[in-house]
Motif scaffolding. Structure first.
Motif, PDB file in Angstrom:
ATOM      1  N   THR A 150       0.995  -0.428  -9.148  1.00 10.73           N
ATOM      2  CA  THR A 150       1.607   0.792  -9.314  1.00 10.73           C
ATOM      3  C   THR A 150       1.201   1.304 -10.898  1.00 10.73           C
ATOM      4  O   THR A 150       1.416   2.484 -11.101  1.00 10.73           O
ATOM      5  N   LEU A 151       1.711   0.303 -12.015  1.00 19.57           N
ATOM      6  CA  LEU A 151       1.394   0.779 -13.192  1.00 19.57           C
ATOM      7  C   LEU A 151       0.008   1.457 -13.429  1.00 19.57           C
ATOM      8  O   LEU A 151       0.026   2.359 -14.118  1.00 19.57           O
ATOM      9  N   MET A 152      -0.963   1.014 -13.070  1.00 24.45           N
ATOM     10  CA  MET A 152      -2.370   1.466 -13.229  1.00 24.45           C
ATOM     11  C   MET A 152      -2.483   2.597 -12.444  1.00 24.45           C
ATOM     12  O   MET A 152      -3.165   3.699 -12.909  1.00 24.45           O
ATOM     13  N   ARG A 189       0.782  -1.136   0.049  1.00 25.74           N
ATOM     14  CA  ARG A 189       0.123   0.071  -0.260  1.00 25.74           C
ATOM     15  C   ARG A 189       0.771   1.254   0.069  1.00 25.74           C
ATOM     16  O   ARG A 189       0.590   2.205  -0.648  1.00 25.74           O
ATOM     17  N   ASP A 190       1.857   1.164   1.026  1.00 24.25           N
ATOM     18  CA  ASP A 190       2.728   2.321   0.805  1.00 24.25           C
ATOM     19  C   ASP A 190       3.600   2.743  -0.550  1.00 24.25           C
ATOM     20  O   ASP A 190       3.649   3.907  -0.871  1.00 24.25           O
ATOM     21  N   VAL A 191       4.036   1.460  -1.025  1.00 21.48           N
ATOM     22  CA  VAL A 191       4.807   1.718  -2.201  1.00 21.48           C
ATOM     23  C   VAL A 191       3.849   2.260  -3.332  1.00 21.48           C
ATOM     24  O   VAL A 191       4.283   3.204  -4.006  1.00 21.48           O
ATOM     25  N   VAL A 192       2.435   1.815  -3.347  1.00 20.16           N
ATOM     26  CA  VAL A 192       1.692   2.233  -4.371  1.00 20.16           C
ATOM     27  C   VAL A 192       1.256   3.604  -4.154  1.00 20.16           C
ATOM     28  O   VAL A 192       1.178   4.407  -4.995  1.00 20.16           O
ATOM     29  N   ALA A 193       1.150   4.103  -2.887  1.00 20.16           N
ATOM     30  CA  ALA A 193       0.403   5.415  -2.408  1.00 20.16           C
ATOM     31  C   ALA A 193       1.585   6.404  -2.800  1.00 20.16           C
ATOM     32  O   ALA A 193       1.097   7.438  -3.107  1.00 20.16           O
ATOM     33  N   ASN A 194       2.699   6.029  -2.530  1.00 18.51           N
ATOM     34  CA  ASN A 194       3.970   6.885  -2.523  1.00 18.51           C
ATOM     35  C   ASN A 194       4.799   7.018  -3.913  1.00 18.51           C
ATOM     36  O   ASN A 194       5.841   7.338  -3.918  1.00 18.51           O
ATOM     37  N   ALA A 207       2.926  -9.251  -9.295  1.00 22.18           N
ATOM     38  CA  ALA A 207       2.006  -8.993 -10.306  1.00 22.18           C
ATOM     39  C   ALA A 207       1.240  -7.750  -9.676  1.00 22.18           C
ATOM     40  O   ALA A 207       0.703  -7.061 -10.110  1.00 22.18           O
ATOM     41  N   TRP A 208       0.812  -8.106  -8.298  1.00 23.60           N
ATOM     42  CA  TRP A 208      -0.104  -7.181  -7.602  1.00 23.60           C
ATOM     43  C   TRP A 208       0.747  -5.927  -7.660  1.00 23.60           C
ATOM     44  O   TRP A 208       0.237  -4.897  -7.807  1.00 23.60           O
ATOM     45  N   LEU A 209       1.992  -5.941  -7.103  1.00 22.65           N
ATOM     46  CA  LEU A 209       2.585  -4.672  -7.080  1.00 22.65           C
ATOM     47  C   LEU A 209       2.926  -3.915  -8.086  1.00 22.65           C
ATOM     48  O   LEU A 209       2.706  -2.812  -8.295  1.00 22.65           O
ATOM     49  N   LEU A 210       3.409  -4.455  -9.211  1.00 24.91           N
ATOM     50  CA  LEU A 210       3.708  -3.968 -10.187  1.00 24.91           C
ATOM     51  C   LEU A 210       2.511  -3.576 -11.105  1.00 24.91           C
ATOM     52  O   LEU A 210       2.425  -2.470 -11.804  1.00 24.91           O
ATOM     53  N   ALA A 228     -10.381   5.492 -10.412  1.00 18.04           N
ATOM     54  CA  ALA A 228     -10.274   4.674  -8.998  1.00 18.04           C
ATOM     55  C   ALA A 228      -9.188   4.582  -8.255  1.00 18.04           C
ATOM     56  O   ALA A 228      -9.066   5.233  -6.975  1.00 18.04           O
ATOM     57  N   LEU A 229      -8.218   4.212  -8.895  1.00 20.26           N
ATOM     58  CA  LEU A 229      -6.763   3.860  -8.200  1.00 20.26           C
ATOM     59  C   LEU A 229      -6.310   5.118  -7.914  1.00 20.26           C
ATOM     60  O   LEU A 229      -5.534   5.134  -6.914  1.00 20.26           O
ATOM     61  N   ALA A 230      -6.433   6.236  -8.871  1.00 16.08           N
ATOM     62  CA  ALA A 230      -5.527   7.364  -8.607  1.00 16.08           C
ATOM     63  C   ALA A 230      -6.077   8.150  -7.594  1.00 16.08           C
ATOM     64  O   ALA A 230      -5.428   9.051  -7.111  1.00 16.08           O
ATOM     65  N   SER A 231      -7.296   7.940  -7.138  1.00 13.55           N
ATOM     66  CA  SER A 231      -8.053   8.761  -6.164  1.00 13.55           C
ATOM     67  C   SER A 231      -8.472   7.949  -4.922  1.00 13.55           C
ATOM     68  O   SER A 231      -8.834   8.568  -4.008  1.00 13.55           O
TER      69      SER A 231
END
Length: 209
Positions: free
Chosen positions: A166-168, A98-103, A160-163, A176-179
């Motif tokens: 983050t890609l999306m 979550r932190d990697v994706v958010a930041n 796959a979840w992580l990459l 939705a993912l951006a917000s």
């Protein structure tokens, strides 16, 4: 310098001439190369483009890296971010993702490693190198921390979840993912990731091998 043409290509014109020591020159060239290769791929990027964006002479690319290909090898994959998975307690993995994706930096700051490779699809060695680095961290190192069947598969599904997430979020920027809020993102990440990490008896290992 044709600034209008450069703007269309997405380059970063140096605001002023400046002196560089070896470390700052390498750093400036590495960042400029990552952005150029990520946006335009290997064939769409020239040494002059990279040097101009870094604000240095093109000869310094060869001085510090030897060749355009060698510089591409340095920046075409970026798996340092995965290193915490070697020892991170398993119950903390979903929150870490979550932190990697958010930041994660935006596409304008650091192109996503998957896009960097795809935009240079003719560079088969780049694909192989990314595969090898991800495999070493996930399929080998992280998988050893998982008990139960299909450990390598579960570890690769985590990658796959992580990459993919983050890609999306950072490159494609789906709405939705951006917000999404951090708390909601964590809820759904845990729902998908935690089952990949659990032992058959629902007890999780948190020790480093």
């Amino acid at each position: 310098m044709n600034t209008s043409a450069e703007s269309r290509r997405g380059g970063v014109a140096p605001s002023q001439a400046r002196k560089h020591d070896a470390a700052s020159t390498r750093a400036a060239l590495t960042r400029a190369a990552a952005l150029r290769f990520g946006r335009y791929g290997y064939n769409g990027t020239s040494v002059r483009d990279i040097a101009r964006d870094a604000g240095v002479d093109a000869a310094l690319v060869y001085r510090y890296f030897g060749s355009k290909e060698a510089l591409f090898e340095v920046v075409s994959t970026s798996t340092t971010m995965f290193e915490p998975l070697r020892c991170l307690p398993l119950e903390d993995v979903a929150a870490w993702v979550r932190d990697v994706v958010a930041n994660a930096p935006s596409e304008d700051e650091v192109p996503h490693p998957v896009l960097c490779v795809l935009r240079s699809s003719s560079r088969e060695e780049a694909v192989g190198r990314l595969r090898d680095e991800i495999s070493e961290i996930f399929s080998e190192s992280f998988a050893k921390r998982l008990d139960g069947p299909d450990a390598e598969l579960r570890a690769e599904l985590l990658s796959a979840w992580l990459l993919g997430t983050t890609l999306m979020r950072t490159a494609i920027r789906t709405p939705a993912l951006a917000s999404v809020s951090d708390s909601t993102l964590l809820k759904y990440l845990k729902a998908g990731i935690d089952p990949l990490l659990k032992l058959p008896d629902d007890h999780e290992r948190t020790d480093c091998p």
